[in-house]
Write an enzyme that holds these catalytic residues in place. Structure first.
Site, PDB file in Angstrom:
ATOM      1  N   LYS A  79     -65.916 -17.090  86.903  1.00  0.00           N
ATOM      2  CA  LYS A  79     -65.230 -18.176  86.213  1.00  0.00           C
ATOM      3  C   LYS A  79     -65.661 -19.548  86.735  1.00  0.00           C
ATOM      4  O   LYS A  79     -65.418 -20.560  86.082  1.00  0.00           O
ATOM      5  CB  LYS A  79     -63.717 -18.031  86.327  1.00  0.00           C
ATOM      6  CG  LYS A  79     -63.135 -18.188  87.717  1.00  0.00           C
ATOM      7  CD  LYS A  79     -61.627 -17.976  87.704  1.00  0.00           C
ATOM      8  CE  LYS A  79     -61.024 -18.111  89.092  1.00  0.00           C
ATOM      9  NZ  LYS A  79     -61.145 -19.456  89.642  1.00  0.00           N
ATOM     10  N   ASP A  80     -66.321 -19.597  87.903  1.00  0.00           N
ATOM     11  CA  ASP A  80     -66.803 -20.867  88.442  1.00  0.00           C
ATOM     12  C   ASP A  80     -68.139 -21.288  87.851  1.00  0.00           C
ATOM     13  O   ASP A  80     -68.561 -22.442  88.026  1.00  0.00           O
ATOM     14  CB  ASP A  80     -66.960 -20.770  89.968  1.00  0.00           C
ATOM     15  CG  ASP A  80     -65.630 -20.639  90.691  1.00  0.00           C
ATOM     16  OD1 ASP A  80     -64.605 -21.046  90.123  1.00  0.00           O
ATOM     17  OD2 ASP A  80     -65.630 -20.131  91.832  1.00  0.00           O
ATOM     18  N   ARG A 127     -54.933 -24.988  83.056  1.00  0.00           N
ATOM     19  CA  ARG A 127     -54.685 -23.890  82.114  1.00  0.00           C
ATOM     20  C   ARG A 127     -53.339 -23.237  82.390  1.00  0.00           C
ATOM     21  O   ARG A 127     -52.557 -22.970  81.470  1.00  0.00           O
ATOM     22  CB  ARG A 127     -55.813 -22.853  82.226  1.00  0.00           C
ATOM     23  CG  ARG A 127     -55.549 -21.548  81.470  1.00  0.00           C
ATOM     24  CD  ARG A 127     -56.584 -20.494  81.827  1.00  0.00           C
ATOM     25  NE  ARG A 127     -56.604 -20.185  83.250  1.00  0.00           N
ATOM     26  CZ  ARG A 127     -55.773 -19.351  83.845  1.00  0.00           C
ATOM     27  NH1 ARG A 127     -54.835 -18.726  83.144  1.00  0.00           N
ATOM     28  NH2 ARG A 127     -55.868 -19.121  85.144  1.00  0.00           N
ATOM     29  N   ARG A 128     -53.072 -22.969  83.668  1.00  0.00           N
ATOM     30  CA  ARG A 128     -51.789 -22.360  84.022  1.00  0.00           C
ATOM     31  C   ARG A 128     -50.646 -23.335  83.787  1.00  0.00           C
ATOM     32  O   ARG A 128     -49.581 -22.945  83.303  1.00  0.00           O
ATOM     33  CB  ARG A 128     -51.812 -21.897  85.482  1.00  0.00           C
ATOM     34  CG  ARG A 128     -52.765 -20.735  85.736  1.00  0.00           C
ATOM     35  CD  ARG A 128     -52.741 -20.309  87.193  1.00  0.00           C
ATOM     36  NE  ARG A 128     -53.684 -19.207  87.435  1.00  0.00           N
ATOM     37  CZ  ARG A 128     -54.579 -19.199  88.401  1.00  0.00           C
ATOM     38  NH1 ARG A 128     -54.675 -20.220  89.227  1.00  0.00           N
ATOM     39  NH2 ARG A 128     -55.389 -18.163  88.557  1.00  0.00           N
ATOM     40  N   ARG A 145     -53.749 -26.916  95.965  1.00  0.00           N
ATOM     41  CA  ARG A 145     -55.112 -26.507  96.282  1.00  0.00           C
ATOM     42  C   ARG A 145     -55.106 -25.734  97.593  1.00  0.00           C
ATOM     43  O   ARG A 145     -54.098 -25.660  98.277  1.00  0.00           O
ATOM     44  CB  ARG A 145     -56.025 -27.731  96.387  1.00  0.00           C
ATOM     45  CG  ARG A 145     -56.173 -28.478  95.055  1.00  0.00           C
ATOM     46  CD  ARG A 145     -57.468 -29.226  95.011  1.00  0.00           C
ATOM     47  NE  ARG A 145     -58.595 -28.307  95.065  1.00  0.00           N
ATOM     48  CZ  ARG A 145     -59.821 -28.670  95.453  1.00  0.00           C
ATOM     49  NH1 ARG A 145     -60.053 -29.896  95.844  1.00  0.00           N
ATOM     50  NH2 ARG A 145     -60.805 -27.791  95.460  1.00  0.00           N
ATOM     51  N   ARG A 151     -51.879 -21.363  99.881  1.00  0.00           N
ATOM     52  CA  ARG A 151     -51.037 -21.412  98.682  1.00  0.00           C
ATOM     53  C   ARG A 151     -49.775 -20.569  98.863  1.00  0.00           C
ATOM     54  O   ARG A 151     -48.665 -21.023  98.592  1.00  0.00           O
ATOM     55  CB  ARG A 151     -51.838 -20.953  97.461  1.00  0.00           C
ATOM     56  CG  ARG A 151     -53.013 -21.867  97.170  1.00  0.00           C
ATOM     57  CD  ARG A 151     -53.755 -21.472  95.908  1.00  0.00           C
ATOM     58  NE  ARG A 151     -54.967 -22.265  95.756  1.00  0.00           N
ATOM     59  CZ  ARG A 151     -55.504 -22.615  94.592  1.00  0.00           C
ATOM     60  NH1 ARG A 151     -54.926 -22.221  93.467  1.00  0.00           N
ATOM     61  NH2 ARG A 151     -56.604 -23.331  94.541  1.00  0.00           N
ATOM     62  N   CYS A 238     -63.521 -25.827  83.854  1.00  0.00           N
ATOM     63  CA  CYS A 238     -62.345 -25.209  84.444  1.00  0.00           C
ATOM     64  C   CYS A 238     -61.171 -26.183  84.497  1.00  0.00           C
ATOM     65  O   CYS A 238     -60.071 -25.810  84.877  1.00  0.00           O
ATOM     66  CB  CYS A 238     -62.651 -24.645  85.833  1.00  0.00           C
ATOM     67  SG  CYS A 238     -63.173 -25.875  87.039  1.00  0.00           S
TER      68      CYS A 238
END
Length: 330
Positions: A79-80, A127-128, A145, A151, A238
């Site tokens: 996804k990166d 997105r989230r 981050r 996290r 992203c």
């Protein structure tokens, strides 16, 4: 075989899986070469990626090392990867994908829906953010981050009530026991390519490309090709509020690929959703191209439905009076 990897615990674990698979399948010796990327440096400094050209910040240093001959293979979270091709680099393998869904780690074992209104939920993904806002739960979404420990630590410290992460990362770190909820893709679609790894080689290194190809999974490659094709046509990185998920299914006439995608305004009030499917044919070698075509077709329909307007900033007051564009096409 020298395998380039980011330095984080998750990245080295992922690259270790690739190394182990190469040793098991091919009997080759491997060594991990740790490389610090621009994304790692900005993350350590607390610099936000949102609003910056973020797609590829975790990738470029690994690719530079690959092109310079410092490593033979580079392993990335797929996804990166930017959606455009890079001269001199070949995507040699996309191994079998981990579960691509998002998960919640919350205090007291709660799910997202069980959190009281006003609870603080952390995520670094627009997105989230957009999809959580669209659920209308009344929670406060805060930027976040750092690595997995950082996290989840915000919840353990009581700074946040919950964080939302990719399930694949916790699975690879053997930390699924900390998950309090796996989010249904009907509520929150994952990022294109989430849960998959990308194994890249130099394009002129035919021997390594041929060897690494033993790790490629045609079903996973087809699925992520469809998802990334959606993102490419919608011109999203992203930092864009885009979710997509493709899954292989057995149809009446053979294998089919089912694809769902969403693009949202940053506050989640407006959205364009579509789904579609396409046959893959009997030859797995052609599945990736079929996935790419399916994603491009679906994204083109989303643009007709108004997706391009959602890529631009919107006045939040106008959002409140706008009707969400929900379009479903089986």
């Amino acid at each position: 075989m020298r395998i380039g990897t980011r330095r984080s615990a998750l990245a080295t674990t992922q690259s270790g899986h690739v190394a182990a698979a190469l040793t098991e399948k091919l009997g080759v010796e491997t060594v991990l070469v740790e490389i610090t990327t621009d994304g790692d440096r900005s993350q350590a400094a607390g610099t936000p990626l949102v609003g910056a050209p973020s797609m590829g910040v975790f990738v470029s240093a690994l690719r530079d090392a690959l092109l310079a001959g410092e490593v033979d293979v580079a392993v990335h979270s797929l996804k990166d990867l930017p959606t455009y091709a890079t001269e001199g680099i070949t995507l040699a393998a996309v191994p079998v994908r981990e579960d691509p869904r998002d998960i919640v780690v919350a205090r007291d074992g709660l799910t997202l829906g069980e959190l009281p209104p006003g609870s603080k939920v952390g995520t670094g993904s627009p997105r989230r953010v957009a999809q959580i806002e669209a659920l209308g739960l009344g929670v406060e979404v805060h930027g976040l981050r750092g690595n997995v420990d950082t996290r989840i630590g915000r919840v353990r410290e009581g700074v946040l009530d919950a964080v939302v992460l990719a399930r694949a990362g916790l699975a690879r770190l053997d930390r699924l026991d900390e998950v309090t909820e796996v989010l249904d893709p009907l509520q929150v679609l994952p990022a294109p390519g989430q849960g998959a790894l990308a194994v890249e080689c130099r394009s002129d290194d035919a021997a390594t490309i041929a060897a690494v190809a033993a790790l490629d999974d045609p079903a996973t490659r087809a699925a992520v090709a469809a998802e990334r094709s959606v993102m490419a046509v919608l011109e999203g990185g992203c930092a864009a509020p885009i979710g997509a998920l493709a899954e292989l299914a057995e149809g009446d006439d053979g294998p089919e690929l089912w694809l769902r995608a969403v693009i949202l305004s940053t506050d989640g009030v407006l959205s364009v959703r579509r789904s579609a499917s396409a046959p893959l044919g009997d030859d797995p070698a052609g599945w990736s191209a079929a996935g790419t075509a399916l994603g491009a077709s679906l994204a083109a329909e989303m643009l007709v439905d108004g997706a391009a307007e959602l890529m631009a900033p919107h006045d939040s007051t106008s959002h409140q009076s706008a009707r969400s564009a929900e379009v479903h096409n089986a």
